[in-house]
Write a protein that holds these residues in place. Structure first.
Motif, PDB file in Angstrom:
ATOM      1  N   ARG A   1      18.768 -26.050  13.658  1.00 27.20           N
ATOM      2  CA  ARG A   1      19.352 -27.405  13.696  1.00 27.20           C
ATOM      3  C   ARG A   1      19.441 -27.907  12.269  1.00 27.20           C
ATOM      4  O   ARG A   1      18.487 -27.795  11.504  1.00 27.20           O
ATOM      5  N   THR A   2      20.613 -28.448  11.935  1.00 29.80           N
ATOM      6  CA  THR A   2      20.784 -28.988  10.584  1.00 29.80           C
ATOM      7  C   THR A   2      20.539 -30.493  10.603  1.00 29.80           C
ATOM      8  O   THR A   2      20.615 -31.138  11.658  1.00 29.80           O
ATOM      9  N   GLN A   3      20.253 -31.024   9.445  1.00 31.76           N
ATOM     10  CA  GLN A   3      20.325 -32.481   9.327  1.00 31.76           C
ATOM     11  C   GLN A   3      21.814 -32.835   9.416  1.00 31.76           C
ATOM     12  O   GLN A   3      22.658 -31.960   9.195  1.00 31.76           O
ATOM     13  N   PRO A   4      22.138 -34.088   9.756  1.00 35.64           N
ATOM     14  CA  PRO A   4      23.559 -34.418   9.872  1.00 35.64           C
ATOM     15  C   PRO A   4      24.310 -34.083   8.572  1.00 35.64           C
ATOM     16  O   PRO A   4      23.880 -34.460   7.487  1.00 35.64           O
ATOM     17  N   ILE A   5      25.379 -33.314   8.732  1.00 32.60           N
ATOM     18  CA  ILE A   5      26.225 -32.972   7.579  1.00 32.60           C
ATOM     19  C   ILE A   5      27.526 -33.728   7.751  1.00 32.60           C
ATOM     20  O   ILE A   5      28.254 -33.501   8.722  1.00 32.60           O
TER      21      ILE A   5
ATOM     22  N   THR B   1      25.601 -33.309  13.467  1.00 26.87           N
ATOM     23  CA  THR B   1      24.474 -32.393  13.613  1.00 26.87           C
ATOM     24  C   THR B   1      25.009 -31.047  14.107  1.00 26.87           C
ATOM     25  O   THR B   1      25.753 -30.992  15.085  1.00 26.87           O
TER      26      THR B   1
ATOM     27  N   ASP C   1      18.882 -25.643   2.542  1.00 24.18           N
ATOM     28  CA  ASP C   1      18.503 -27.036   2.293  1.00 24.18           C
ATOM     29  C   ASP C   1      18.937 -27.969   3.425  1.00 24.18           C
ATOM     30  O   ASP C   1      18.364 -29.031   3.609  1.00 24.18           O
ATOM     31  N   PHE C   2      19.952 -27.566   4.195  1.00 26.38           N
ATOM     32  CA  PHE C   2      20.406 -28.442   5.280  1.00 26.38           C
ATOM     33  C   PHE C   2      19.637 -28.207   6.592  1.00 26.38           C
ATOM     34  O   PHE C   2      19.831 -28.934   7.556  1.00 26.38           O
ATOM     35  N   SER C   3      18.786 -27.173   6.639  1.00 27.61           N
ATOM     36  CA  SER C   3      18.102 -26.841   7.898  1.00 27.61           C
ATOM     37  C   SER C   3      16.941 -27.809   8.159  1.00 27.61           C
ATOM     38  O   SER C   3      16.131 -28.047   7.276  1.00 27.61           O
ATOM     39  N   VAL C   4      16.896 -28.319   9.361  1.00 30.89           N
ATOM     40  CA  VAL C   4      15.703 -29.076   9.780  1.00 30.89           C
ATOM     41  C   VAL C   4      14.731 -28.116  10.463  1.00 30.89           C
ATOM     42  O   VAL C   4      13.535 -28.130  10.215  1.00 30.89           O
TER      43      VAL C   4
ATOM     44  N   ASP D   1      11.850 -27.147  19.773  1.00 29.86           N
ATOM     45  CA  ASP D   1      12.406 -28.224  18.952  1.00 29.86           C
ATOM     46  C   ASP D   1      13.013 -29.253  19.898  1.00 29.86           C
ATOM     47  O   ASP D   1      13.453 -28.918  20.992  1.00 29.86           O
TER      48      ASP D   1
ATOM     49  N   PHE E   1      15.399 -33.106  19.645  1.00 28.13           N
ATOM     50  CA  PHE E   1      15.977 -34.143  18.785  1.00 28.13           C
ATOM     51  C   PHE E   1      16.781 -35.116  19.643  1.00 28.13           C
ATOM     52  O   PHE E   1      17.190 -34.785  20.764  1.00 28.13           O
TER      53      PHE E   1
END
Lengths: 325, 155
Positions: free
Chosen positions: A256-260, A264, A281-284, A315, A317
């Motif tokens: 899961r990425t942070q919102p790009i 999401t 860096d974008f991975s949560v 996980d 969210f």
């Protein structure tokens, strides 16, 4: 010194030398074989013996529950274990839709393996009346491209809920958009055609949630990684239309990425095989685990849980609807 | 002293045979564990491989000790190592052939009613038999009984 060494016959030298060479080659081959064995799901498994109450879910314009699975088409032991957990998940919290993120078949043509990779593992859900919507994957043998040999499988998939290569459906407060990213990646004109289609479809969408289902991920930290063409052509359209969630497979892990740009991105490709993942860096969250996703959406909130093959929640969210003009 | 070294070498090669046979199942068990399959989910194949491997290891060790006496230490070791290579290669290679990605013969056999453990065991026993045949053939080739072998100095 040389006199103290054993005197070897010509045959001993030949057999020993051949053995040494073969040992080197065998080492290399075994390294590759074991790596491959760890990535595949070749051991056949038993279909889940779970009895489900048909039509036990509730869907209203304000609420829907569905499940998402990707890359599950081996028919092997791991695929069966994930399918069993999926059925058990239905038992606990029934859902009326399984959204599939492609590669519904591996290890052979779909017209020969459809029963063992699809109908056997997902049998309890089929019998319960669950709908199946498929975003076609690169192992799915050119389904819905008009080849006669797939006619029977396509008819069956249509009955289960997948009408074509790219389509949109609405379930409760969620609009789902499916693309055939295999054709897009293969053919730029096809990519333009589908991008134009989804641009119009998203513009016409009126539900609170917009969820896009793909096989190839736009963003991923896995073995295949991000898909350049989708980032270039598709992502701007998804950003413009303020899509909430993009679901993809292809890479055999969960991420899961942070919102790009507000979106999401989730890779849910752990349906039967696994490959490694190096979080970016974008991975949560990024996990190499067998898994599927459970989604519950109301008009005010969309909650998703990544469920492992042992039932553990790996996980979770929650998203809030994005403001749209 | 020499006897101990020969016995130790026989045990070492026997242990290597076990490792070669158990390795594919160990890879699968580790993958299953990492993927989160319930514990012991992939351990049945491991157990089957250990059984085949241990029985085979005893045979290998006994046979190597006998071969060391009959054809000499060097010949026995060369033949033993060549046999080990064949077992190692086939224990994993036959799996791909039988369960392989491009032709799931294994699934066909299993759908026809063959239990998985039997299929797995058969694959491993075939690897063992072919390894034994290779070892035997190399040993005989290295030590043809009727005429003495010409020798060359080791380079």
């Amino acid at each position: 010194m040389a006199d103290q060494l054993p005197r070897l016959t010509r045959r001993q030298l030949l057999a020993g030398g051949f053995g040494l060479l073969a040992a080197g080659a065998t080492g290399l081959l075994l390294d590759r074989a074991w790596t491959q064995l760890g990535r595949e799901d070749l051991i056949p498994g038993e279909p889940p013996a779970v009895s489900l109450e048909p039509g036990a879910w509730t869907t209203s314009p304000d609420e829907v529950a569905f499940a998402v699975i990707g890359d599950n088409g081996s028919g092997g032991r791991q695929a069966m274990a994930v399918a069993r957990q999926l059925a058990l998940s239905y038992q606990r919290e029934p859902f009326g839709l399984l959204s599939m993120l492609g590669d519904i078949v591996y290890y052979g043509p779909i017209e020969r393996r459809f029963a063992e990779v699809f109908l056997a593992p997902l049998g309890p859900l089929v019998d319960a009346g669950v709908s199946f919507e498929v975003a076609l994957g690169n192992h799915d043998n050119d389904l819905f491209l008009g080849h006669d040999r797939f006619a029977e499988v396509e008819r069956e998939l249509e009955l289960l809920g997948t009408p074509s290569r790219f389509f949109t459906t609405t379930h409760g407060p969620v609009d789902l958009f499916y693309l055939d990213t295999v054709a897009m990646v293969r053919d730029e004109q096809e990519a333009d055609r589908q991008v134009a289609w989804i641009d119009e479809a998203l513009a016409a969408a009126s539900s609170p949630w917009r969820v896009v289902c793909l096989h190839h991920p736009v963003h991923s930290s896995g073995r295949h990684g991000p898909t350049a063409l989708l980032r270039e052509r598709l992502e701007p359209v998804l950003v413009d239309h303020r899509v909430d969630l993009v679901l993809a497979g292809h890479d055999h892990h969960y991420e899961r990425t942070q919102p790009i740009d507000g979106i999401t991105h989730v890779v849910s490709g752990g349906g039967c095989k696994l490959t490694g993942v190096q979080p970016r860096d974008f991975s949560v969250v990024a996990l190499s685990r067998l898994q599927f996703l459970r989604v519950h959406a109301t008009r005010d909130e969309l909650v998703a849980r990544c469920v492992g093959v042992d039932g553990e929640v790996l996980d979770s969210f929650a998203l809030q609807p994005r403001a749209r003009s | 002293m020499r006897g101990r070294v020969e016995a130790a070498l026989a045990v070492l090669i026997a242990v290597a045979h076990v490792a070669a046979l158990v390795a594919p199942a160990a890879v699968l068990a580790v993958t299953a564990d990492k993927g989160g399959l319930p514990r012991f989910g992939g351990y049945d194949l491991l157990a089957a491989s250990v059984v085949v491997g241990v029985v085979h290891a005893v045979v290998v060790a006994v046979r190597l000790r006998r071969a060391q006496r009959e054809v000499g230490l060097t010949n026995a070791l060369i033949a033993g190592l060549d046999g080990l290579l064949v077992v190692a290669l086939l224990a994993s290679g036959l799996l791909f052939l039988v369960l392989g990605a491009q032709g799931p013969f294994g699934m066909v056999l299993l759908n026809a009613g063959m239990p998985l453990l039997v299929l797995w065991g058969v694959v491993q026993v075939v690897a063992v038999l072919l390894g034994e045949a290779a070892q035997h053939a190399v040993a005989r080739w290295l030590d043809p009984a009727p005429e003495p072998e010409r020798t060359v100095d080791r380079v």
